[in-house]
Write a protein that holds these residues in place. Structure first.
Motif, PDB file in Angstrom:
ATOM      1  N   VAL A 181       0.845  -1.192   0.000  1.00 37.84           N
ATOM      2  CA  VAL A 181       0.000   0.000   0.000  1.00 37.84           C
ATOM      3  C   VAL A 181       0.879   1.239   0.000  1.00 37.84           C
ATOM      4  N   LEU A 182       1.928   1.186   0.802  1.00 36.38           N
ATOM      5  CA  LEU A 182       2.851   2.322   0.829  1.00 36.38           C
ATOM      6  C   LEU A 182       3.462   2.552  -0.549  1.00 36.38           C
ATOM      7  N   LEU A 183       3.783   1.452  -1.220  1.00 37.19           N
ATOM      8  CA  LEU A 183       4.359   1.589  -2.564  1.00 37.19           C
ATOM      9  C   LEU A 183       3.385   2.275  -3.506  1.00 37.19           C
ATOM     10  N   ILE A 184       2.132   1.843  -3.419  1.00 37.49           N
ATOM     11  CA  ILE A 184       1.116   2.466  -4.273  1.00 37.49           C
ATOM     12  C   ILE A 184       1.066   3.963  -3.981  1.00 37.49           C
ATOM     13  N   LEU A 185       1.067   4.260  -2.699  1.00 41.30           N
ATOM     14  CA  LEU A 185       1.010   5.655  -2.281  1.00 41.30           C
ATOM     15  C   LEU A 185       2.205   6.425  -2.835  1.00 41.30           C
ATOM     16  N   ALA A 186       3.379   5.842  -2.670  1.00 43.29           N
ATOM     17  CA  ALA A 186       4.585   6.517  -3.154  1.00 43.29           C
ATOM     18  C   ALA A 186       4.490   6.722  -4.657  1.00 43.29           C
ATOM     19  N   PHE A 187       3.974   5.715  -5.319  1.00 48.82           N
ATOM     20  CA  PHE A 187       3.873   5.825  -6.771  1.00 48.82           C
ATOM     21  C   PHE A 187       2.919   6.942  -7.157  1.00 48.82           C
ATOM     22  N   ILE A 188       1.780   6.990  -6.473  1.00 43.39           N
ATOM     23  CA  ILE A 188       0.818   8.054  -6.790  1.00 43.39           C
ATOM     24  C   ILE A 188       1.442   9.410  -6.523  1.00 43.39           C
ATOM     25  N   LEU A 189       2.108   9.517  -5.377  1.00 43.84           N
ATOM     26  CA  LEU A 189       2.663  10.824  -5.013  1.00 43.84           C
ATOM     27  C   LEU A 189       3.815  11.214  -5.932  1.00 43.84           C
ATOM     28  N   ALA A 190       4.500  10.240  -6.480  1.00 38.69           N
ATOM     29  CA  ALA A 190       5.600  10.600  -7.378  1.00 38.69           C
ATOM     30  C   ALA A 190       5.079  10.953  -8.768  1.00 38.69           C
ATOM     31  N   THR A 191       4.070  10.218  -9.213  1.00 37.67           N
ATOM     32  CA  THR A 191       3.653  10.439 -10.600  1.00 37.67           C
ATOM     33  C   THR A 191       2.706  11.604 -10.748  1.00 37.67           C
ATOM     34  N   THR A 237      -6.503   7.695 -11.080  1.00 40.79           N
ATOM     35  CA  THR A 237      -6.065   7.626  -9.688  1.00 40.79           C
ATOM     36  C   THR A 237      -7.179   7.108  -8.795  1.00 40.79           C
ATOM     37  N   LYS A 238      -8.379   7.569  -9.094  1.00 36.60           N
ATOM     38  CA  LYS A 238      -9.513   7.100  -8.304  1.00 36.60           C
ATOM     39  C   LYS A 238      -9.705   5.605  -8.487  1.00 36.60           C
ATOM     40  N   THR A 239      -9.450   5.132  -9.706  1.00 42.16           N
ATOM     41  CA  THR A 239      -9.582   3.691  -9.925  1.00 42.16           C
ATOM     42  C   THR A 239      -8.596   2.934  -9.061  1.00 42.16           C
ATOM     43  N   VAL A 240      -7.389   3.464  -8.986  1.00 46.74           N
ATOM     44  CA  VAL A 240      -6.385   2.808  -8.143  1.00 46.74           C
ATOM     45  C   VAL A 240      -6.891   2.720  -6.709  1.00 46.74           C
ATOM     46  N   LEU A 241      -7.398   3.847  -6.225  1.00 45.82           N
ATOM     47  CA  LEU A 241      -7.893   3.862  -4.851  1.00 45.82           C
ATOM     48  C   LEU A 241      -9.063   2.903  -4.695  1.00 45.82           C
ATOM     49  N   LEU A 275      -0.343  -1.811 -10.508  1.00 45.72           N
ATOM     50  CA  LEU A 275      -0.267  -1.866 -11.964  1.00 45.72           C
ATOM     51  C   LEU A 275      -1.068  -0.719 -12.566  1.00 45.72           C
ATOM     52  N   TYR A 276      -2.219  -0.478 -11.983  1.00 46.69           N
ATOM     53  CA  TYR A 276      -3.038   0.612 -12.501  1.00 46.69           C
ATOM     54  C   TYR A 276      -2.380   1.957 -12.331  1.00 46.69           C
ATOM     55  N   ALA A 277      -1.733   2.135 -11.189  1.00 52.57           N
ATOM     56  CA  ALA A 277      -1.048   3.404 -10.991  1.00 52.57           C
ATOM     57  C   ALA A 277      -0.015   3.611 -12.096  1.00 52.57           C
ATOM     58  N   MET A 278       0.679   2.550 -12.446  1.00 60.06           N
ATOM     59  CA  MET A 278       1.693   2.657 -13.499  1.00 60.06           C
ATOM     60  C   MET A 278       1.041   2.939 -14.845  1.00 60.06           C
ATOM     61  N   VAL A 279       0.024   2.136 -15.138  1.00 57.44           N
ATOM     62  CA  VAL A 279      -0.633   2.281 -16.430  1.00 57.44           C
ATOM     63  C   VAL A 279      -1.211   3.681 -16.580  1.00 57.44           C
ATOM     64  N   ASN A 280      -1.746   4.176 -15.487  1.00 62.63           N
ATOM     65  CA  ASN A 280      -2.335   5.511 -15.508  1.00 62.63           C
ATOM     66  C   ASN A 280      -1.295   6.546 -15.900  1.00 62.63           C
TER      67      ASN A 280
END
Lengths: 114, 310, 155, 94
Positions: free
Chosen positions: A68-78, D38-42, D62-67
């Motif tokens: 989950v933290l990774l996802i968060l980091a990814f969102i915050l970075a991108t 992003t909302k989809t990821v969440l 994966l979705y975060a990346m694809v997004n």
């Protein structure tokens, strides 16, 4: 203890949800592209961490928490990068931000909206 | 709901290229609603990923083509809209649309079928679902060979082909993007590899892995330009890698034949049948992954090369 | 050095993702990390822009500080959006930036964008173009605390 | 609370969709798409937890990346190609 965690995560999720919707409202309400970017940033910078933290508190202890933290980091970075790039692309494509007390820009925006 | 989305989709196909992104996500969200099966999500996710990127690179082509009439004849805009839409429609039905998507679609459908046994097996023993992989194997074999056939067809079918264009493309002004993307790409690539190797533990497998791995390079290409990407991963590699993937797959089968077992019977790979199955699945998945990766990237190169030529 | 930290962070990433510690998967992970680092090296040698951001204590401290700023700015922005009269006054101005390294500028630009209410629209040699939703936002950037924090990281 | 949060995300997605359809510029659509992603990821992260799918987090990542990749791809596509003619034509079509 578990009740406390439950409450805390509930609060985080609730606040995150409210912020998320606020961002969505902003996305619809704000007048021009550049200000909408801010609204989108709102949903992503605070709502996402809050929601994900709320989620983390509900999860059992495992490596998934780090995921989950990774996802968060990814969102915050991108996300800032994407926002910045979009803003830059918009400038490049000839858009100009709407500036307060600038009647011309407002008129231009209104006409392009119709 | 599905119909509504289909309708929206149609409308947007003509109107806004942009909304394709939203659609893949929307479709994924739908998958979440409809299917409570995690593996299906990965399929949807990967399908969305590939289709988005490839569609976009296709759309670069179509859009170019759409614009040209708009420029050359300055007829009233409404007429341009109609011709533009018609052109897009025509192009979308033509091979260019079909080609890049064919692997994705061809893959997704059979894989859903494969998943049947996989899902049956998984709840029981997560780590070793080998018995249930049997149906999967035969299917996987056909899928890969099909992909290989398609690949050959594609590489020959795109006349421009992925040829090396030295020099950098002129998108050097996005400093922030460059730095961040450079930072992220290793993680994307590693994630692809992770999906590759953990196919038998959770959602994932060769196909998705290949796609994600290719996505990493697509990202690199997008930000750093065609020239750099082609220097880092020369298209010539891709041809060989695609072949290597299929060979690896076939090799496993041939090996089992030589060992006196039916084609692709993994029990031949080791003394312990379970171990052999495991190894076989890993190798075959690797073959799939390599093939898919090189083909996706080759298609992307072909498309982007073409775009620059137009 | 650059590749060492890349290898370390990638290995960590792998372990978090994988969560399996069987010898087979660990060795496969090692091979994967090596492959990725090799590809990274290839990319570096073509584009000649290696990244040199190493995770350090200072970086985490900075991120913590940034998070707090983000929270404050978020609350402010949420109020503005929900306020019936939408009290925003968008501005678009130039902000002089003293940071010289690419990484420093990137971090600064992204931090600005990450903070709701301010958005970096362009990055140039000595200045950024900033779009802000309120005058306070741009004023606080002008005060230069964020830049100072980044400078402390040695970028 | 988890349900409330999921509903909030869905509402936000709907709002982003509204923005996506309203435009007016392709940049707005781009932004909407990114936000939607992003909302989809969440959504996947939270919903997956609520319905206890396994490995939903992988999908979310994966979705975060694809997004991100998708956004970059779209941006590249619009940055050097078409900005104004396209908008005009689209407005005209409506």
């Amino acid at each position: 203890m578990s009740l406390l965690v439950e409450l805390l995560s509930g609060a985080l999720l609730l606040v995150g949800g409210v912020l998320c919707v606020t961002g969505g409202i902003g996305l619809v309400r704000l007048p021009d592209f550049f200000s909408r970017v801010h609204a989108s940033g709102l949903t992503e910078t605070l709502a996402a961490p809050l929601l994900l933290c709320g989620l983390m508190l509900r999860m059992d202890w495992s490596l998934d928490l780090l995921k989950v933290l990774l996802i968060l980091a990814f969102i915050l970075a991108t996300n800032p990068t994407a926002s910045h790039s979009m803003a830059k692309a918009a400038l490049h494509g000839g858009r100009r931000p709407l500036i307060a007390d600038d009647a011309d820009a407002a008129g231009e925006n209104a006409s392009s909206k119709s | 709901m599905l119909v509504a989305i289909a309708a929206i989709r149609l409308r947007d196909l003509f109107a806004v290229a942009m909304l394709f992104g939203i659609f893949s996500f929307l479709v994924a969200a739908l998958f979440m609603d409809l299917d409570a099966v995690d593996v299906a999500f990965t399929e949807a996710a990967v399908g969305a990923g590939v289709t988005t990127v490839l569609l976009l690179s296709t759309l670069r082509l179509t859009n170019r083509w759409e614009r040209r009439p708009g420029h050359s004849r300055l007829v009233p805009l409404l007429v341009v809209t109609i011709t533009g839409a018609a052109l897009v429609y025509g192009i979308l039905d033509a091979p260019f649309f079909g080609d890049p998507n064919a692997p994705a679609h061809q893959h997704v459908a059979p894989r859903y079928i494969e998943q049947g046994p996989q899902e049956v097996g998984m709840p029981n023993i997560v780590t070793a679902v080998l018995a249930s992989y049997r149906g999967y194997d035969t299917f996987g074999e056909t899928v890969v060979i099909y992909t290989a056939g398609l690949a050959v067809l594609l590489l020959l079918g795109i006349p421009d082909g992925p040829n090396i264009r030295p020099g950098r493309s002129a998108i050097g002004d996005q400093l922030v993007l460059r730095v961040v993307v450079k930072f992220l790409i290793p993680f994307v690539l590693l994630y692809g590899l992770y999906v590759q190797w953990h196919g038998d533990f959770g959602a994932g497998g060769g196909f998705q892995a290949g796609v994600i791995f290719a996505t990493g390079f697509v990202l690199y290409d997008l930000v750093f330009g065609d020239g750099d990407a082609r220097m880092a991963v020369p298209p010539a590699w891709l041809h060989r890698l695609a072949a290597l993937g299929v060979l690896l797959y076939g090799g496993v089968g041939v090996y089992s034949l030589l060992a006196g077992k039916p084609f692709l019977d993994y029990t031949a790979l080791a003394h312990d049948p379970v171990h052999g199955q495991h190894l076989g699945v890993l190798l075959v998945e690797l073959g799939v992954g390599i093939t898919v990766f090189s083909i996706v990237l080759a298609i992307f190169y072909a498309l982007s090369g073409r775009r620059r030529q137009v | 050095m650059h590749y060492l930290s890349a290898t370390l962070s990638l290995s960590l990433f792998w372990i978090v993702l994988s969560g399996h510690f069987s010898p087979l998967l660990l060795s496969v992970g090692a091979v994967s990390v090596a492959l990725v680092v090799w590809l990274l090296w290839r990319m570096d040698s073509t584009d000649r822009q290696p990244n040199t951001l190493h995770p350090s204590l200072g970086l985490f401290a900075y991120l913590g500080w940034l998070l707090w700023e983000v929270v404050k700015a978020n609350i402010d922005l949420a109020k503005r959006i929900l306020h019936p009269s939408l009290p925003i006054e968008p501005t678009w101005t130039r902000l002089d930036v003293g940071l010289s390294t690419k990484l420093g500028k990137t971090l600064y630009a992204n931090s600005i964008t990450l903070t709701p209410g301010t958005l970096t629209t362009d990055v140039d040699e000595g200045h950024f173009m900033i779009h802000a939703l309120s005058r306070e936002g741009i004023e606080s950037l002008r005060a230069g605390e964020m830049e100072e924090q980044i400078r402390k990281l040695g970028l | 609370m988890l349900a409330a949060a999921i509903i909030a995300i869905l509402v936000t997605m709907a709002l982003a969709l509204v923005r996506g359809f309203r435009g007016p510029t392709e940049y707005d659509r781009m932004l909407a798409a990114n936000s939607f992603g992003t909302k989809t990821v969440l959504l996947i992260a939270l919903g997956g937890h609520a319905l206890s799918w396994h490995s939903h987090l992988d999908v979310a990542l994966l979705y975060a990346m694809v997004n991100f990749v998708g956004t970059i791809a779209v941006m590249r596509f619009f940055e050097y190609c078409c900005s104004d003619e396209d908008t005009v034509r689209r407005e005209d079509a409506r």
